[in-house]
Write an enzyme that holds these catalytic residues in place. Sequence first.
Site, PDB file in Angstrom:
ATOM      1  N   GLY A  43       0.834  -1.212   0.000  1.00 40.16           N
ATOM      2  CA  GLY A  43       0.000   0.000   0.000  1.00 40.16           C
ATOM      3  C   GLY A  43       0.864   1.255   0.000  1.00 40.16           C
ATOM      4  N   ARG A  46       0.500  -4.933  -4.892  1.00 38.85           N
ATOM      5  CA  ARG A  46       0.590  -6.028  -3.913  1.00 38.85           C
ATOM      6  C   ARG A  46       0.816  -7.294  -4.748  1.00 38.85           C
ATOM      7  NH1 ARG A  46      -1.015  -3.769   0.934  1.00 38.85           N
ATOM      8  NH2 ARG A  46      -2.754  -2.295   0.920  1.00 38.85           N
ATOM      9  N   ASP A  99       4.921  -4.769   6.022  1.00 41.49           N
ATOM     10  CA  ASP A  99       5.371  -6.113   6.426  1.00 41.49           C
ATOM     11  C   ASP A  99       5.399  -7.127   5.289  1.00 41.49           C
ATOM     12  OD1 ASP A  99       2.619  -6.224   6.367  1.00 41.49           O
ATOM     13  OD2 ASP A  99       2.455  -7.560   8.084  1.00 41.49           O
ATOM     14  N   THR A 154       4.277   2.662   5.901  1.00 40.64           N
ATOM     15  CA  THR A 154       2.889   2.188   5.926  1.00 40.64           C
ATOM     16  C   THR A 154       2.109   3.070   6.885  1.00 40.64           C
ATOM     17  OG1 THR A 154       1.416   0.467   6.808  1.00 40.64           O
ATOM     18  CG2 THR A 154       3.687   0.366   7.551  1.00 40.64           C
ATOM     19  N   ASP A 175      -0.206   2.157   8.641  1.00 38.62           N
ATOM     20  CA  ASP A 175      -0.693   1.366   9.778  1.00 38.62           C
ATOM     21  C   ASP A 175       0.241   1.393  10.990  1.00 38.62           C
ATOM     22  OD1 ASP A 175      -2.744   0.630   8.081  1.00 38.62           O
ATOM     23  OD2 ASP A 175      -1.817  -1.270   7.526  1.00 38.62           O
ATOM     24  N   ASP A 219       2.444  -0.709  11.792  1.00 36.03           N
ATOM     25  CA  ASP A 219       2.377  -2.032  12.426  1.00 36.03           C
ATOM     26  C   ASP A 219       3.668  -2.843  12.296  1.00 36.03           C
ATOM     27  OD1 ASP A 219       2.118  -2.335   9.698  1.00 36.03           O
ATOM     28  OD2 ASP A 219       0.440  -3.719   9.774  1.00 36.03           O
ATOM     29  N   GLY A 248      -6.063   0.803   9.363  1.00 32.50           N
ATOM     30  CA  GLY A 248      -5.103   0.232  10.317  1.00 32.50           C
ATOM     31  C   GLY A 248      -4.957  -1.262  10.148  1.00 32.50           C
ATOM     32  N   ARG A 249      -5.713  -1.801   9.182  1.00 33.27           N
ATOM     33  CA  ARG A 249      -5.760  -3.253   8.961  1.00 33.27           C
ATOM     34  C   ARG A 249      -6.128  -3.946  10.266  1.00 33.27           C
ATOM     35  NH1 ARG A 249      -1.017  -6.447   6.022  1.00 33.27           N
ATOM     36  NH2 ARG A 249       0.087  -5.223   7.572  1.00 33.27           N
ATOM     37  N   ALA A 288     -12.107  12.068  21.065  1.00 33.26           N
ATOM     38  CA  ALA A 288     -13.213  11.091  20.952  1.00 33.26           C
ATOM     39  C   ALA A 288     -13.575  10.537  22.315  1.00 33.26           C
ATOM     40  CB  ALA A 288     -12.789   9.952  20.030  1.00 33.26           C
ATOM     41  N   LYS A 341     -23.382  15.909  27.797  1.00 30.97           N
ATOM     42  CA  LYS A 341     -22.809  15.820  26.438  1.00 30.97           C
ATOM     43  C   LYS A 341     -23.910  15.394  25.483  1.00 30.97           C
ATOM     44  CE  LYS A 341     -17.958  14.635  27.175  1.00 30.97           C
ATOM     45  NZ  LYS A 341     -16.865  13.739  26.796  1.00 30.97           N
ATOM     46  N   HIS A 382      -9.804   5.420   1.975  1.00 32.16           N
ATOM     47  CA  HIS A 382      -8.495   5.699   1.371  1.00 32.16           C
ATOM     48  C   HIS A 382      -8.059   7.162   1.413  1.00 32.16           C
ATOM     49  CE1 HIS A 382      -9.057   1.588  -0.031  1.00 32.16           C
ATOM     50  NE2 HIS A 382      -7.750   1.559  -0.202  1.00 32.16           N
TER      51      HIS A 382
HETATM   52  O1  F6P Z   1      -1.828  -1.242   4.857  1.00 32.98           O
HETATM   53  C1  F6P Z   1      -2.413  -0.022   4.551  1.00 32.98           C
HETATM   54  C2  F6P Z   1      -3.890  -0.164   4.350  1.00 32.98           C
HETATM   55  O2  F6P Z   1      -4.395   1.105   3.964  1.00 32.98           O
HETATM   56  C3  F6P Z   1      -4.675  -0.733   5.531  1.00 32.98           C
HETATM   57  O3  F6P Z   1      -4.894   0.241   6.533  1.00 32.98           O
HETATM   58  C4  F6P Z   1      -5.923  -1.213   4.845  1.00 32.98           C
HETATM   59  O4  F6P Z   1      -6.531  -2.236   5.586  1.00 32.98           O
HETATM   60  C5  F6P Z   1      -5.394  -1.725   3.529  1.00 32.98           C
HETATM   61  O5  F6P Z   1      -4.170  -1.069   3.304  1.00 32.98           O
HETATM   62  C6  F6P Z   1      -6.290  -1.474   2.336  1.00 32.98           C
HETATM   63  O6  F6P Z   1      -5.702  -2.053   1.233  1.00 32.98           O
HETATM   64  P1  F6P Z   1      -6.171  -1.824  -0.259  1.00 32.98           P
HETATM   65  O7  F6P Z   1      -5.863  -0.398  -0.641  1.00 32.98           O
HETATM   66  O8  F6P Z   1      -5.367  -2.799  -1.059  1.00 32.98           O
HETATM   67  O9  F6P Z   1      -7.632  -2.080  -0.289  1.00 32.98           O
END
Ligand code: F6P
Length: 320
Positions: free
Chosen positions: A11, A72, A103, A126, A128, A130, A171-172, A187, A214, A250
């Site tokens: 990504g 990918r 990753d 990334t 994320d 992660d 964030g996957r 929040a 609130k 996105h």
């Molecule tokens: O790894 C980045 C990310 O944007 C994640 O947060 C999300 O789950 C995934 O990629 C979405 O992937 P794609 O753009 O391939 O649908």
Amino acid sequence: MEHIAIATTGGDAPGMNAAIRAAVRTAVAENLKVIGFTRGYEGLLANEYVNLDERAVGGIIYNGGTFLKTSRAEAMKTYEGISKASEILKKNDIDGLVVIGGDGSFRAASDLHRSNNVPVVGIPATIDNDLAGTDTTIGFDTAVNTALEAIDKIRDTATSHERVFIIEVMGRDRGFIALEVGIAAGAGVILIPEIDCDVGAVCHRLLDNYHRGKSSGIVVMAEGAGNCMEITEAIREKTGFEVRLARLGHIQRGGHPTAYSRLLACKMGDASVNFLLEGRKKDMTAIQGGRICPVDLSYAISADKPIDEEIYKLALTLDI
Ligand code: F6P
């Protein structure tokens, strides 16, 4: 070392271009020749590349996405794909490979190193965040700021209409974006995959907040924390509030990188080439406590990166 290759894979993340620019310019300053495989590992497998010199990477530092393009590549999960990519690197006399991605990209880079011993350096990029062994990744800060801007806007409607908004962020399967943006946006509730979601407790908190004055609420939820439509419906039913769902999607991956994402990309791009010149074989450029350092790629992709429980608690403390 004379000849290196760069690829952006997986990504896209804001700051990838700044990382390419830094790696190319440091390499050129060290008299290395550089090529950039296009479309990530797909381009590598098809032997599609462009020659990169200092001018080829001019005027890109502020752009999101990646001018080398990305993909990918499922083939890199197979023995055949890794063998083919190895052959192409050999055919092009590549002495070192810089992979800018997450990753999945690093897993393939690690396999490539195992297959033909080519030195590889991964630059963590990334949204994320992660990857273990690095405090943060290129693009994460930008994604958090992009989501924050969107949530601030949604808050205007939440307040004016006295509504509860469930806002889903990316964030996957991890909650780093949700946690940071949730706190920054003020929040009331933050839902992340690392902590079990108890819808009953969420409703109780929203109702309690309502009784304490609130009249609107913001719930930030990571995409990996559950089904946002079901959770929205359950909150609507159990509280009787007017509830809306906003999925940011996105937009979080695009846009100009923040100053922090660019700075990190510049430092990591430069370090990636220096690591190769120092003779490192299979590392990630990490940042730990503000300092750039090498971390073994295997650690980055296999170790668990814990969330910061203190800031999760802080969110609860501040929600009164
Ligand atoms: O790894 C980045 C990310 O944007 C994640 O947060 C999300 O789950 C995934 O990629 C979405 O992937 P794609 O753009 O391939 O649908």
